[in-house]
Scaffold this motif. Structure first.
Motif, PDB file in Angstrom:
ATOM      1  N   GLY A 172       0.801  -1.209   0.000  1.00 48.15           N
ATOM      2  CA  GLY A 172       0.000   0.000   0.000  1.00 48.15           C
ATOM      3  C   GLY A 172       0.836   1.262   0.000  1.00 48.15           C
ATOM      4  N   GLY A 173       1.905   1.263  -0.774  1.00 50.46           N
ATOM      5  CA  GLY A 173       2.712   2.471  -0.935  1.00 50.46           C
ATOM      6  C   GLY A 173       4.032   2.427  -0.209  1.00 50.46           C
ATOM      7  N   GLY A 174       4.125   1.640   0.822  1.00 51.68           N
ATOM      8  CA  GLY A 174       5.375   1.561   1.573  1.00 51.68           C
ATOM      9  C   GLY A 174       5.108   1.070   2.977  1.00 51.68           C
ATOM     10  N   LEU A 175       6.144   1.095   3.770  1.00 48.73           N
ATOM     11  CA  LEU A 175       5.995   0.677   5.167  1.00 48.73           C
ATOM     12  C   LEU A 175       5.665   1.905   5.997  1.00 48.73           C
ATOM     13  N   ALA A 176       4.600   1.832   6.765  1.00 50.19           N
ATOM     14  CA  ALA A 176       4.249   2.960   7.624  1.00 50.19           C
ATOM     15  C   ALA A 176       5.235   3.031   8.779  1.00 50.19           C
ATOM     16  N   VAL A 177       5.617   4.237   9.119  1.00 48.74           N
ATOM     17  CA  VAL A 177       6.563   4.426  10.224  1.00 48.74           C
ATOM     18  C   VAL A 177       5.899   3.975  11.523  1.00 48.74           C
ATOM     19  N   GLY A 178       6.620   3.184  12.299  1.00 50.97           N
ATOM     20  CA  GLY A 178       6.074   2.670  13.541  1.00 50.97           C
ATOM     21  C   GLY A 178       5.498   1.276  13.420  1.00 50.97           C
ATOM     22  N   THR A 179       5.689   0.642  12.273  1.00 48.54           N
ATOM     23  CA  THR A 179       5.141  -0.701  12.104  1.00 48.54           C
ATOM     24  C   THR A 179       6.259  -1.715  11.902  1.00 48.54           C
ATOM     25  N   VAL A 180       5.866  -2.970  11.950  1.00 45.44           N
ATOM     26  CA  VAL A 180       6.804  -4.081  11.804  1.00 45.44           C
ATOM     27  C   VAL A 180       6.426  -4.861  10.553  1.00 45.44           C
ATOM     28  N   LEU A 181       7.412  -5.172   9.734  1.00 46.56           N
ATOM     29  CA  LEU A 181       7.187  -6.071   8.600  1.00 46.56           C
ATOM     30  C   LEU A 181       7.836  -7.400   8.941  1.00 46.56           C
ATOM     31  N   LEU A 182       7.018  -8.451   8.921  1.00 45.48           N
ATOM     32  CA  LEU A 182       7.545  -9.789   9.179  1.00 45.48           C
ATOM     33  C   LEU A 182       7.788 -10.481   7.842  1.00 45.48           C
ATOM     34  N   ILE A 183       8.969 -11.030   7.662  1.00 43.93           N
ATOM     35  CA  ILE A 183       9.258 -11.811   6.461  1.00 43.93           C
ATOM     36  C   ILE A 183       9.500 -13.242   6.891  1.00 43.93           C
TER      37      ILE A 183
ATOM     38  N   LEU B 142       8.491  -4.885  21.217  1.00 41.77           N
ATOM     39  CA  LEU B 142       8.992  -4.181  20.031  1.00 41.77           C
ATOM     40  C   LEU B 142       7.924  -3.259  19.467  1.00 41.77           C
ATOM     41  N   ARG B 143       6.694  -3.769  19.427  1.00 38.27           N
ATOM     42  CA  ARG B 143       5.620  -2.973  18.861  1.00 38.27           C
ATOM     43  C   ARG B 143       5.362  -1.721  19.694  1.00 38.27           C
ATOM     44  N   ALA B 144       5.373  -1.913  21.005  1.00 37.30           N
ATOM     45  CA  ALA B 144       5.149  -0.760  21.889  1.00 37.30           C
ATOM     46  C   ALA B 144       6.235   0.283  21.685  1.00 37.30           C
ATOM     47  N   LEU B 145       7.443  -0.203  21.476  1.00 36.46           N
ATOM     48  CA  LEU B 145       8.571   0.699  21.296  1.00 36.46           C
ATOM     49  C   LEU B 145       8.454   1.465  19.972  1.00 36.46           C
ATOM     50  N   LEU B 146       8.044   0.736  18.923  1.00 31.76           N
ATOM     51  CA  LEU B 146       7.984   1.358  17.600  1.00 31.76           C
ATOM     52  C   LEU B 146       6.843   2.350  17.498  1.00 31.76           C
ATOM     53  N   ARG B 147       5.723   2.028  18.147  1.00 27.10           N
ATOM     54  CA  ARG B 147       4.544   2.880  18.025  1.00 27.10           C
ATOM     55  C   ARG B 147       4.800   4.277  18.569  1.00 27.10           C
ATOM     56  N   SER B 148       5.738   4.368  19.502  1.00 30.00           N
ATOM     57  CA  SER B 148       5.987   5.673  20.106  1.00 30.00           C
ATOM     58  C   SER B 148       7.296   6.273  19.616  1.00 30.00           C
ATOM     59  N   SER B 149       7.762   5.828  18.469  1.00 33.07           N
ATOM     60  CA  SER B 149       9.021   6.386  17.982  1.00 33.07           C
ATOM     61  C   SER B 149       9.005   6.452  16.456  1.00 33.07           C
ATOM     62  N   LEU B 150       9.932   7.220  15.915  1.00 25.38           N
ATOM     63  CA  LEU B 150      10.035   7.332  14.462  1.00 25.38           C
ATOM     64  C   LEU B 150      10.941   6.210  13.953  1.00 25.38           C
ATOM     65  N   SER B 151      10.449   5.001  14.038  1.00 24.97           N
ATOM     66  CA  SER B 151      11.274   3.891  13.594  1.00 24.97           C
ATOM     67  C   SER B 151      10.399   2.867  12.897  1.00 24.97           C
ATOM     68  N   VAL B 152      11.035   2.041  12.125  1.00 29.23           N
ATOM     69  CA  VAL B 152      10.312   1.021  11.366  1.00 29.23           C
ATOM     70  C   VAL B 152      11.198  -0.218  11.337  1.00 29.23           C
ATOM     71  N   ALA B 153      10.567  -1.393  11.461  1.00 27.49           N
ATOM     72  CA  ALA B 153      11.371  -2.610  11.620  1.00 27.49           C
ATOM     73  C   ALA B 153      11.016  -3.659  10.578  1.00 27.49           C
ATOM     74  N   VAL B 154      12.028  -4.394  10.154  1.00 27.90           N
ATOM     75  CA  VAL B 154      11.826  -5.581   9.323  1.00 27.90           C
ATOM     76  C   VAL B 154      12.413  -6.757  10.101  1.00 27.90           C
ATOM     77  N   VAL B 155      11.585  -7.782  10.303  1.00 27.44           N
ATOM     78  CA  VAL B 155      11.980  -8.945  11.087  1.00 27.44           C
ATOM     79  C   VAL B 155      11.886 -10.167  10.189  1.00 27.44           C
ATOM     80  N   THR B 156      12.937 -10.965  10.132  1.00 28.18           N
ATOM     81  CA  THR B 156      12.807 -12.230   9.401  1.00 28.18           C
ATOM     82  C   THR B 156      12.753 -13.362  10.412  1.00 28.18           C
ATOM     83  N   VAL B 157      11.941 -14.352  10.100  1.00 30.10           N
ATOM     84  CA  VAL B 157      11.736 -15.496  10.988  1.00 30.10           C
ATOM     85  C   VAL B 157      11.809 -16.772  10.148  1.00 30.10           C
ATOM     86  N   PRO B 158      12.593 -17.759  10.582  1.00 30.63           N
ATOM     87  CA  PRO B 158      12.629 -19.022   9.820  1.00 30.63           C
ATOM     88  C   PRO B 158      11.377 -19.843  10.073  1.00 30.63           C
ATOM     89  N   SER B 159      10.292 -19.466   9.433  1.00 31.32           N
ATOM     90  CA  SER B 159       8.999 -20.088   9.753  1.00 31.32           C
ATOM     91  C   SER B 159       8.928 -21.528   9.270  1.00 31.32           C
TER      92      SER B 159
END
Lengths: 296, 408
Positions: B60-71, B273-290
């Motif tokens: 939807g245009g990009g990653l919103a600041v303050g969110t987590v992308l799980l790969i 992590l989510r609580a931390l990101l929601r209150s800061s100007l940061s965005v995270a990408v997390v990879t998990v060996p699912s």
């Protein structure tokens, strides 16, 4: 690819020989030991599952002073007063100490027979951590481990193999002395190569790769059917004569816009409306050509 | 996410409240402008690019600041690591700050492998060349007029792309130059270098995860990435890349057992992590060996705790590699979750069957779209065989069973 791996795994490599109940991977592991000894490398073997005699069987003709067997077969859990090696000693510090005991400054190869035994007694995260530390530590040149895949949960096998640079899964072949090796090798760049080979192990522990099993490619239909014209014996007419084709082309199909019709729609004739516009100073005029992405 | 944008708008509105009139013209410039970000077209949330243009479009245009992308990693972790590197490289180019954490490779290893940006290229996105049909009608004689109704329909565009350009393109074959890389400020977290002392308090979180979370919080507080931080200096975005979370090297037995002892460790971490990101100007990408995680319920819980979730399924080593349908692609991409940010309904991707391929200059995600099979040989052969087998039993073929010809 099997012979390539036998010639010498690269530094920091971690190779797993994966076997199951139907075919033992220990002969192949011994081939790896003999190949490393032939290269004049120090080899440390953590023997949990086979006695020293059994391991040395077949390695007689080789420079055995380089072979260091840490016998954990007799007393793996340290029940007697002086155990040679126990499963508790499987940690980074102890193993580095062991590898550094040898006189040669060159890093040694560590052979683990088998990882399954260790995994039964230590928790998998600890084993994975130790293996990873050994790889990065520098005291050990390469790690070769035997893993009985059918003894553990799939996730445990997957986690251990996830760390490995190469995994060789052996399974029984068509003949008694032959076996199939499925090799998966991960390059440092992330490139993955896979291969499937049939091999045989000789008396002197050399590995003979017999042939590559052909991949199940697109099977060729062997019998070439004679080409025949299906329209030969028809009970009706499929062909058009010239006059018929002319008549067909004359026909105007619905929803097809002819060139004349298109032009008539696009070009406004007299009497139709036009838009007259005079630019204003306050106009928000976009300098960019809005259609520059169009291919016109 | 809207929270940081709103609060900044409020604070700047207070500053200018001595204006005579209460009326203020609504302008774009009130939003904080940080290089490499733009507000979303749909809901005005501040977005950053993932570095992969087609993935941006998908999310939807990009990653919103303050969110987590799980790969969810592919089997050999080659493509998921690629996306992580794209994400970090985009941060370097946009001069964002980076935070890289890993237990397996040192963060410097990951940073050294960042792809080289193609900075001087033209913004024109070349349309994907349609594969030429082998029997394309050339002369009018054989021109197919049966499907005249469809002649004005547009061709299916397989590549996902939005009209405006956001993010950069990268050349995978080249590594990013050291001086560009070192210009970006980067915080590293390598687990073996962090001695984890076993805490006496009984907490559901593992020491490794709490050390990571603590280190992250320290960075966010020290470098002023909090939303509530004073506006004295120019703001920046913190890009957080966490590699292979949940693997055994983090001390987690999530991958090893069906009922792991530390089953709540990763989920607890993700809440933090989510609580931390929601209150800061940061965005995270997390990879998990699912693919190693046996417990699907646990994986579902992990997915739920991230805002975006995609899964990569590489064809390497699977029987799909030989399938002609997938011959142009390197794997499939599944969208597991799309973000619901400050709304009930979220924008869904318009297409569910997606595949990705890694070209030298582009990682592209495309719609899996089958071109019409017009070649004479492919399907007709099976049809002929079918007719042949049917003929043996059918009555109408009984008379001419030796001479095979068309029967109806």
């Amino acid at each position: 690819m099997l012979s390539e791996l036998l010639q010498g795994t690269d530094t920091g490599g971690f190779l797993i020989v994966q076997d199951n109940i139907s075919h033992s991977g220990r002969p192949l592991l011994k081939s790896f030991i003999s190949a490393a000894l032939n290269r004049d490398e120090d080899v440390h073997v953590l023997a949990f599952e086979a006695s020293e005699e059994e391991l040395k069987d077949g390695l007689q003709g080789l420079p055995c002073q380089r072979l260091h067997i840490h016998n954990a077969y007799i007393d793996p859990l340290g029940w007697t007063a002086h155990p040679a090696f126990t499963v508790q000693q499987f940690c980074f510090e102890e193993l580095t100490q062991l590898a550094k005991q040898t006189s040669q400054p060159k890093p040694a190869t560590l052979v683990i027979d088998s990882l399954s035994w260790i995994l039964r007694h230590l928790n998998p995260p600890h084993v994975c951590k130790t293996l990873q530390q050994l790889r990065k530590g520098g005291a050990v040149r390469a790690i070769i481990g035997l893993l009985h895949a059918d003894m553990h949960q799939r996730g445990t096998v997957g986690s251990i193999c996830h760390l490995a640079t190469s995994v060789i899964a052996v399974s029984p072949g068509m003949k008694a002395d032959e076996a199939v090796a499925k090799t998966t090798k991960r390059a440092k760049s992330g490139k993955v190569t896979q291969d499937e080979e049939i091999f045989r192990i000789n008396e002197d522990l050399t590995v003979v790769v017999l042939n590559k099993t052909s991949h199940p490619g697109p099977k060729q239909t062997d019998q070439e059917e004679p080409e025949m014209d299906p329209t030969a014996n028809l009970t009706f007419n499929l062909r058009l004569s010239d006059t018929e084709r002319e008549a067909k082309e004359k026909l105007a199909l619905p929803f097809v816009f002819s060139k004349e019709k298109k032009m008539a729609l696009l070009q406004s004739g007299p009497g139709s409306g036009r838009i007259l516009y005079e630019p204003d100073a306050n106009d928000d005029y976009d300098q960019e050509d809005p259609d520059d992405d169009l291919d016109v | 996410m809207a929270a940081p944008v709103n609060s900044v708008v409020n604070s700047s509105a207070k500053c200018s409240s001595f204006n005579a009139t209460s009326f203020q013209k609504k302008t774009r410039s009130r939003l904080i402008s940080i290089p490499g970000t733009r507000p979303s077209v749909q809901n005005g949330q501040l977005l950053v690019s993932t570095g992969v243009t087609s993935l941006d479009y998908l999310l939807g245009g990009g990653l919103a600041v303050g969110t987590v992308l799980l790969i969810e990693e592919d089997r050999y972790d080659s493509y998921s690591r690629m996306i992580l590197k794209y994400f970090l490289a985009e941060g370097v180019v946009c001069r964002h700050e980076l935070f890289v954490a890993s237990a397996q490779h040192t963060p410097d290893d990951i940073l050294q492998e960042l792809p080289s940006p193609i900075l001087d290229d033209v913004a024109i996105h070349k349309p994907v060349e349609q594969p030429r049909l082998s029997h394309e009608p050339q002369d009018s004689l054989d021109a197919m007029k049966i499907a005249w109704r469809y002649q004005n329909l547009p061709k299916v565009q397989t590549a996902l792309a939005s009209s405006s350009r956001f993010g950069h393109y990268y050349d995978v074959s080249k590594m990013m130059e050291a001086e560009i890389r070192e210009a970006a400020k980067c915080h590293r977290f390598y687990l073996p270098e962090h001695p984890t002392q076993s805490s006496p308090t009984h907490s559901p979180m593992l020491e490794s995860y709490s050390a990571l979370l603590k280190s992250l919080r320290d960075v966010i507080q020290r470098e002023g990435f909090e939303v509530t931080a004073p506006m004295s200096k120019s703001r920046n975005i913190l890009r957080i890349g966490l590699h292979s979370l949940g693997s055994t090297l983090w001390g987690d037995d999530l991958c090893c057992h069906d009922n792991p002892r530390h089953g709540h460790a990763l989920t607890t971490f993700l809440y933090g992590l989510r609580a931390l990101l929601r209150s800061s100007l940061s965005v995270a990408v997390v990879t998990v060996p699912s693919h190693l995680i046996q417990n699907r319920a646990l994986m579902g819980r992990i997915t739920r705790l991230c805002d975006n979730a995609i899964a990569l399924e590489s064809f390497k080593g699977s029987e799909r590699e030989a399938n002609p349908l997938y011959k142009d692609y390197h794997g499939l991409l599944h969208v597991r979750q799309v973000p619901h940010l400050n709304c009930l309904a979220s924008q869904l991707p318009d297409h569910k069957d997606l595949a990705f391929k890694l070209k030298r200059k582009q990682f592209s995600i495309e719609r899996l779209h089958l071109p019409p099979d017009l070649s004479e040989t492919v399907s007709r052969v099976s049809r002929g065989e079918l007719a042949g087998t049917a003929m043996v039993g059918s009555a109408c073929g009984s008379g001419t069973s030796g001479n095979k010809h068309l029967d109806f």
